[in-house]
Scaffold this motif. Structure first.
Motif, mmCIF file in Angstrom:
data_model
loop_
_atom_site.group_PDB
_atom_site.id
_atom_site.type_symbol
_atom_site.label_atom_id
_atom_site.label_comp_id
_atom_site.label_asym_id
_atom_site.label_seq_id
_atom_site.Cartn_x
_atom_site.Cartn_y
_atom_site.Cartn_z
ATOM 1 N N GLU A 122 -7.604 -6.495 0.849
ATOM 2 C CA GLU A 122 -7.459 -5.620 -0.327
ATOM 3 C C GLU A 122 -6.885 -4.253 0.047
ATOM 4 O O GLU A 122 -7.084 -3.780 1.164
ATOM 5 N N ARG A 123 -6.246 -3.634 -0.937
ATOM 6 C CA ARG A 123 -5.665 -2.310 -0.708
ATOM 7 C C ARG A 123 -6.709 -1.311 -0.193
ATOM 8 O O ARG A 123 -6.428 -0.495 0.673
ATOM 9 N N ASN A 124 -7.937 -1.374 -0.755
ATOM 10 C CA ASN A 124 -8.938 -0.367 -0.375
ATOM 11 C C ASN A 124 -9.665 -0.691 0.932
ATOM 12 O O ASN A 124 -10.540 0.049 1.358
ATOM 13 N N GLN A 125 -9.324 -1.785 1.566
ATOM 14 C CA GLN A 125 -9.937 -2.110 2.864
ATOM 15 C C GLN A 125 -9.022 -1.608 3.984
ATOM 16 O O GLN A 125 -8.544 -2.388 4.825
ATOM 17 N N LYS A 174 -15.455 2.639 5.136
ATOM 18 C CA LYS A 174 -14.536 3.478 4.351
ATOM 19 C C LYS A 174 -13.884 4.599 5.158
ATOM 20 O O LYS A 174 -13.009 5.301 4.663
ATOM 21 N N LEU A 176 0.819 -1.209 0.000
ATOM 22 C CA LEU A 176 0.000 0.000 0.000
ATOM 23 C C LEU A 176 0.858 1.268 0.000
ATOM 24 O O LEU A 176 0.598 2.218 -0.732
#
Ligand code: GDP
Length: 423
Positions: free
Chosen positions: A406-409, A374, A22
């Protein structure tokens, strides 16, 4: 933003690989500084899963230079298996990898010798290779890439190894002539990637480039500071980043500790908060707690705050990243170990740590899926309370939370040291 060190703050497998991947975007160099192919970071990008053992996770970011520092021990066969795997999926690993000429070379004899060690190691020969390094007879990458030097050194070392294996009653499971010729070939393949990586990094820093140091294993497995002898054979804490790369402590801008929202350990050794029975099984299943190198089931336990306070002291973390919060989503109550009864420091003796009485505080669970959250404010109140409580108990800020592979988590806490260090 300065040069950063990322470290495991428990017994490893905290999810350092995801974090490095990340953050790598913002750095020019990503450096491994200790261990060998006994580490193993699992990184999930979309539906592709990468398990990297020797090569820094930053290799997955286009354009970044990945460095294998002097503190590592390298099995050339394992290294090229990894390079080839990456090449097959379109990652130009060979072009972006630099290998220290001072790193040590792991031989099949090291693997054979590990058969006498019974503390739950990965049996990859890492420990015996570091033994040769400390005994000052080890073979280094600078030797490997010079065919004449290599043959002389290899043959002399083979005689010593043969005597040792005979003394241990271990039958070698390799053919010396085959190994010699295979290593000569691999040395030639490695040569274009080899350099003085300490010089490379120091020059790069001088020129304003940014370096990310990627720890493997963790402080509780550190040869000096971990639960000796149930430890790895290298320096997996902050100091190791400097000795294992040749970059001075004064050039480090920050140190990030990574901890799971609970804790796991692979192999033998004391484990005060271990969950035995159904609860542990459930966490193992939900957290997919099986070794990325060996596939071994990991032992699971409740968050151990005294242990974290200890590793935070050794490393002086600027901030903590709490990973795998989602794995606790189902629980209605979550115990946290706040102290070891009657002890106010980490005991040096495993026998003492194995016999301590953990004192727990129970916090309510949130019983809500956090994997899609988020923002910090979007977390269920009980999850925020849990994180706040960990922060207070660990005496280090929690600046980032991960709720999925995941990167977005990933959530960064606004205004945190984590944000300041990584922006
Ligand atoms: P490392 O050696 O510290 O990088 O850790 P490992 O790669 O051995 O283990 C981390 C595993 O957890 C990997 O399979 C990751 O994809 C996964 N992972 C990382 N962060 C999270 C998270 O927040 N939640 C979940 N469920 N899995 C995660």
């Amino acid at each position: 933003m300065g040069n950063l060190i990322i470290l495991g703050s428990q017994w490893g497998d905290e999810g350092k690989g995801k974090l490095v991947d990340l953050l790598a975007e913002q750095f020019d160099f990503i450096v491994r500084f200790q261990g060998g192919h006994n580490a193993g970071h699992t990184i999930l990008i979309g539906d592709r899963k990468f398990v990297l053992k020797l090569i820094p996770s930053g290799i997955l970011r286009p354009g970044k230079i990945a460095v294998i520092g002097n503190g590592l021990v390298i099995d050339p066969v394992a290294l090229f298996a990894e390079i080839d795997q990456l090449t097959q999926v379109g990652v130009d690993a060979q072009a972006r990898l630099r290998i220290s000429n001072r790193a040590h070379v792991l031989l099949p004899a090291h693997r054979a010798m590990e058969k006498r060690i019974a503390i739950g190691t990965t049996s990859r020969g890492i420990g015996p290779c570091y033994e040769d390094k400390a005994a000052r007879r080890g073979l280094r990458v600078a030797d490997l890439i010079d065919p004449q030097r290599f043959v002389e050194h290899f043959d002399a070392l083979a005689k010593e190894h043969e005597a040792m294996l005979t003394a241990f009653g271990i039958e070698p499971d390799y053919d010396l002539d085959e190994v010699r010729s295979q290593y000569l070939d691999l040395g030639a393949r490695m040569r274009p990637m080899v350099c003085d990586t300490a010089l490379l990094l120091n020059r790069a820093i001088r020129d304003g480039k940014k370096v990310l140091f990627e720890g493997a294993q963790a402080t509780m497995l550190d040869l000096d500071h971990g639960t000796y002898p149930f430890v790895t054979s290298s320096s997996a804490s902050a100091g190791g980043a400097c000795t294992g790369s040749g970059v001075a402590p004064t050039l480090i801008g920050g140190i990030i500790g990574v901890a799971k929202a609970y804790i796991t350990r692979v192999g033998g050794g004391p484990f005060p908060t271990e969950m035995l029975g159904e609860e542990g099984e459930e966490i193992r299943r939900r957290g997919n707690e099986f070794g990325s190198v060996t596939g071994r089931p990991r032992r699971c336990g409740w968050f151990d705050a005294p242990l974290l306070r200890y590793t935070a002291t050794i490393n002086h973390f600027d901030t903590l990243v709490i990973t795998k919060l989602d794995v606790l989503d189902h629980l209605d109550r979550i115990p946290i170990c706040t102290e070891y009864h009657g002890l106010d420091e980490m005991p040096a003796l495993c026998g003492v740590l194995g016999g301590i009485d953990p004192v727990y505080e129970c916090l309510p669970g949130w019983q809500t899926d956090t994997s899609q959250v988020k923002s910090w404010d979007g977390l269920p109140p009980a999850a925020r309370r849990y994180i706040d409580y960990l922060e207070k108990q660990c005496e280090v800020e929690v600046g980032c939370i991960s709720m999925g592979p995941e990167r977005n988590q990933t959530i960064v806490k606004p205004g945190s040291n984590f944000e300041k260090l990584t922006v």
